[in-house]
Scaffold this active site. Structure first.
Site, PDB file in Angstrom:
ATOM      1  N   SER A  46      14.726  15.573  11.606  1.00  0.00           N
ATOM      2  CA  SER A  46      15.569  16.718  11.235  1.00  0.00           C
ATOM      3  C   SER A  46      16.435  16.393  10.014  1.00  0.00           C
ATOM      4  O   SER A  46      17.076  17.280   9.447  1.00  0.00           O
ATOM      5  CB  SER A  46      16.451  17.146  12.402  1.00  0.00           C
ATOM      6  OG  SER A  46      17.230  16.056  12.839  1.00  0.00           O
ATOM      7  N   HIS A  47      16.492  15.111   9.612  1.00  0.00           N
ATOM      8  CA  HIS A  47      17.278  14.754   8.423  1.00  0.00           C
ATOM      9  C   HIS A  47      16.425  14.084   7.354  1.00  0.00           C
ATOM     10  O   HIS A  47      16.929  13.431   6.463  1.00  0.00           O
ATOM     11  CB  HIS A  47      18.478  13.898   8.820  1.00  0.00           C
ATOM     12  CG  HIS A  47      19.474  14.711   9.577  1.00  0.00           C
ATOM     13  ND1 HIS A  47      19.368  14.934  10.928  1.00  0.00           N
ATOM     14  CD2 HIS A  47      20.531  15.439   9.163  1.00  0.00           C
ATOM     15  CE1 HIS A  47      20.341  15.739  11.308  1.00  0.00           C
ATOM     16  NE2 HIS A  47      21.056  16.060  10.271  1.00  0.00           N
ATOM     17  N   GLU A 187      17.839  23.589  16.700  1.00  0.00           N
ATOM     18  CA  GLU A 187      17.027  23.450  17.922  1.00  0.00           C
ATOM     19  C   GLU A 187      17.097  24.719  18.764  1.00  0.00           C
ATOM     20  O   GLU A 187      16.119  25.120  19.379  1.00  0.00           O
ATOM     21  CB  GLU A 187      17.545  22.280  18.763  1.00  0.00           C
ATOM     22  CG  GLU A 187      17.150  20.920  18.238  1.00  0.00           C
ATOM     23  CD  GLU A 187      17.764  19.813  19.087  1.00  0.00           C
ATOM     24  OE1 GLU A 187      17.733  19.932  20.322  1.00  0.00           O
ATOM     25  OE2 GLU A 187      18.286  18.867  18.495  1.00  0.00           O
TER      26      GLU A 187
HETATM   27  P1  NDP Z   1      20.522  12.959  19.783  1.00  0.00           P
HETATM   28  O1  NDP Z   1      21.080  13.743  20.916  1.00  0.00           O
HETATM   29  O2  NDP Z   1      19.055  13.005  19.549  1.00  0.00           O
HETATM   30  O3  NDP Z   1      20.909  11.424  19.935  1.00  0.00           O
HETATM   31  C1  NDP Z   1      22.261  11.029  19.979  1.00  0.00           C
HETATM   32  C2  NDP Z   1      22.370   9.530  20.157  1.00  0.00           C
HETATM   33  O4  NDP Z   1      22.049   9.204  21.510  1.00  0.00           O
HETATM   34  C3  NDP Z   1      21.429   8.704  19.277  1.00  0.00           C
HETATM   35  O5  NDP Z   1      22.128   7.605  18.794  1.00  0.00           O
HETATM   36  C4  NDP Z   1      20.311   8.290  20.254  1.00  0.00           C
HETATM   37  O6  NDP Z   1      19.722   7.026  19.915  1.00  0.00           O
HETATM   38  C5  NDP Z   1      21.072   8.182  21.552  1.00  0.00           C
HETATM   39  N1  NDP Z   1      20.231   8.413  22.718  1.00  0.00           N
HETATM   40  C6  NDP Z   1      19.389   9.456  22.925  1.00  0.00           C
HETATM   41  N2  NDP Z   1      18.813   9.353  24.144  1.00  0.00           N
HETATM   42  C7  NDP Z   1      19.299   8.209  24.696  1.00  0.00           C
HETATM   43  C8  NDP Z   1      19.089   7.552  25.943  1.00  0.00           C
HETATM   44  N3  NDP Z   1      18.261   8.039  26.863  1.00  0.00           N
HETATM   45  N4  NDP Z   1      19.748   6.407  26.174  1.00  0.00           N
HETATM   46  C9  NDP Z   1      20.603   5.891  25.251  1.00  0.00           C
HETATM   47  N5  NDP Z   1      20.844   6.470  24.063  1.00  0.00           N
HETATM   48  C10 NDP Z   1      20.209   7.618  23.791  1.00  0.00           C
HETATM   49  O7  NDP Z   1      21.284  13.333  18.414  1.00  0.00           O
HETATM   50  P2  NDP Z   1      21.937  14.726  17.978  1.00  0.00           P
HETATM   51  O8  NDP Z   1      20.909  15.795  18.094  1.00  0.00           O
HETATM   52  O9  NDP Z   1      23.240  14.926  18.638  1.00  0.00           O
HETATM   53  O10 NDP Z   1      22.214  14.446  16.405  1.00  0.00           O
HETATM   54  C11 NDP Z   1      21.112  14.256  15.546  1.00  0.00           C
HETATM   55  C12 NDP Z   1      21.555  13.860  14.155  1.00  0.00           C
HETATM   56  O11 NDP Z   1      22.126  14.968  13.489  1.00  0.00           O
HETATM   57  C13 NDP Z   1      22.571  12.744  14.031  1.00  0.00           C
HETATM   58  O12 NDP Z   1      21.991  11.744  13.222  1.00  0.00           O
HETATM   59  C14 NDP Z   1      23.778  13.381  13.334  1.00  0.00           C
HETATM   60  O13 NDP Z   1      24.446  12.509  12.430  1.00  0.00           O
HETATM   61  C15 NDP Z   1      23.112  14.499  12.586  1.00  0.00           C
HETATM   62  N6  NDP Z   1      24.028  15.587  12.253  1.00  0.00           N
HETATM   63  C16 NDP Z   1      24.501  15.667  10.965  1.00  0.00           C
HETATM   64  C17 NDP Z   1      25.369  16.687  10.610  1.00  0.00           C
HETATM   65  C18 NDP Z   1      25.941  16.735   9.234  1.00  0.00           C
HETATM   66  O14 NDP Z   1      26.698  17.636   8.949  1.00  0.00           O
HETATM   67  N7  NDP Z   1      25.651  15.825   8.338  1.00  0.00           N
HETATM   68  C19 NDP Z   1      25.776  17.721  11.567  1.00  0.00           C
HETATM   69  C20 NDP Z   1      25.271  17.498  12.899  1.00  0.00           C
HETATM   70  C21 NDP Z   1      24.405  16.481  13.215  1.00  0.00           C
HETATM   71  P3  NDP Z   1      18.230   6.951  19.237  1.00  0.00           P
HETATM   72  O15 NDP Z   1      18.437   7.394  17.820  1.00  0.00           O
HETATM   73  O16 NDP Z   1      17.808   5.541  19.390  1.00  0.00           O
HETATM   74  O17 NDP Z   1      17.376   7.902  20.014  1.00  0.00           O
END
Ligand code: NDP
Length: 333
Positions: A46-47, A187
């Site tokens: 997504s990024h 999403e």
């Molecule tokens: P997710 O909900 O996919 O993941 C959030 C974090 O939880 C990640 O670090 C992920 O690690 C971890 N995680 C997920 N599942 C597990 C698990 N079962 N056990 C342990 N850890 C887990 O991310 P979001 O959808 O909330 O966000 C996605 C991205 O969007 C981020 O990178 C955020 O910076 C970006 N974003 C940017 C914005 C901007 O303005 N620039 C605005 C909003 C979001 P892993 O990566 O290893 O799965």
């Protein structure tokens, strides 16, 4: 969905060429192309290339400067302000991070406030870069409102992500990076398009009632924060750090200023680094490794960041949505 395979080099070259074709100079195009390629490499799709049309829209509308020259200024001995010169955040981060690292290695604590940039990326780039230098990294940024504070029915917060990275001496850092909304609006829109429900309470409908219908959230409704009032408090903290402390726009102010060209609004970013070598003493790595061992000994646990780091081991090509690739190619010709 039809896909096409691109190597990481092809992804980088496509991003670079398209950014340059639309007005980015070498410095800015390289910074954004790196960020986009690393996102595809790690499976943060997504990024990755998905963001290129938005980046290009902002160059075309002249909202974002493709030739930005960010500058650093020391506010105190360990607080640095980067003026992003109205360019994309990856360029400002590239300019500010080495100074933050040097400062934190000297003083134990360092703060980087980034102003006048347009952030459209994941935050793990910056926190993980700090952890790779044996520093703890914390970063957050605000965005245009789409999330209601606890108790409210109207949006005020952005999806406001926060990332934290912990260094490990002989291992990849532990990194989390997450939006503080229940789900990304993108999403929710995809779920609405595909006719899937979302978890009850992901957002409110236009009458302010909790719903599991993504179309009702996307059309006149609003997202909620994760964890009810607790997530709402963290989203509020992010507004205060990334806008109040940085001295840049709150989400509601960014929305008023933005030209809605589909690219990132202007805003700030707060980054903090801590040196465990200086603060915790010699044994910090072994001590925290024991904690991670305990954590991982529990059935079902994985550490945040592991999924991305595993994806990174695959140096092969990535499967990308063909429609998206065709669209980006059309933007570079
Ligand atoms: P997710 O909900 O996919 O993941 C959030 C974090 O939880 C990640 O670090 C992920 O690690 C971890 N995680 C997920 N599942 C597990 C698990 N079962 N056990 C342990 N850890 C887990 O991310 P979001 O959808 O909330 O966000 C996605 C991205 O969007 C981020 O990178 C955020 O910076 C970006 N974003 C940017 C914005 C901007 O303005 N620039 C605005 C909003 C979001 P892993 O990566 O290893 O799965």
């Amino acid at each position: 969905m039809t896909t096409t395979n691109l190597t990481l080099e092809e992804i980088y070259n496509l991003a670079l060429k398209t950014l340059k074709f639309n007005g980015c100079d070498e410095l800015n195009a390289e910074a954004v192309a790196d960020t986009v390629t690393n996102a595809e490499r790690d499976g943060s799709v997504s990024h990755g290339l998905f963001r290129i049309p938005g980046y290009i829209a902002s160059l075309k509308s002249k909202k974002v400067k493709g030739n930005a020259r960010p500058t650093n200024k020391f506010l105190t001995q360990n607080a640095i302000r980067v003026d992003g010169d109205y360019g994309f955040a990856p360029t400002a981060i590239k300019v500010g991070l080495p100074v933050l690292i040097e400062t934190t290695e000297k003083h134990g604590v360092g703060v980087l406030t980034i102003a006048n940039t347009h952030h459209f990326a994941a935050l793990w780039h910056e926190t993980e870069s700090l952890a790779e230098k044996n520093l703890i990294g914390i970063a957050c940024t605000a965005y245009k409102p789409s999330v209601a504070p606890a108790g409210a029915k109207k949006p005020l917060f952005g999806t406001n992500p926060i990332s934290f990275a912990w260094p490990r001496k002989n291992n990849s850092p532990v990194v989390y990076d997450m939006a503080t909304s229940t789900m990304a609006m993108g999403e929710v829109q995809v779920a609405a398009r595909d006719g899937h429900k979302v978890p009850y309470g992901t957002g409110l409908n236009k009458d302010g009632k909790k719903t599991d219908n993504p179309a009702d959230i996307a059309n006149g409704g609003v997202l909620l924060t994760f964890g009810d009032y607790k997530g709402s408090a963290i989203a509020m903290m992010i507004e205060l750090l990334a806008a109040g402390l940085v001295g840049d726009l709150f989400s509601f102010e960014a929305a008023k200023e933005d030209n809605n060209d589909g690219g990132p609004a202007r805003g700030g970013e707060f980054i903090m680094a801590l040196s465990p070598n200086l603060i915790a003493g010699e044994n910090w790595n072994e001590h925290s490794e024991k904690f991670f061992q305990e954590m991982k000994s529990l059935e079902g646990v994985r550490l945040p960041g592991e999924r991305r780091h595993k994806n990174r081991l695959n140096t092969g090509s990535r499967s990308i949505n063909k429609e998206l690739v065709d669209k980006i190619i059309s933007l570079s010709e």
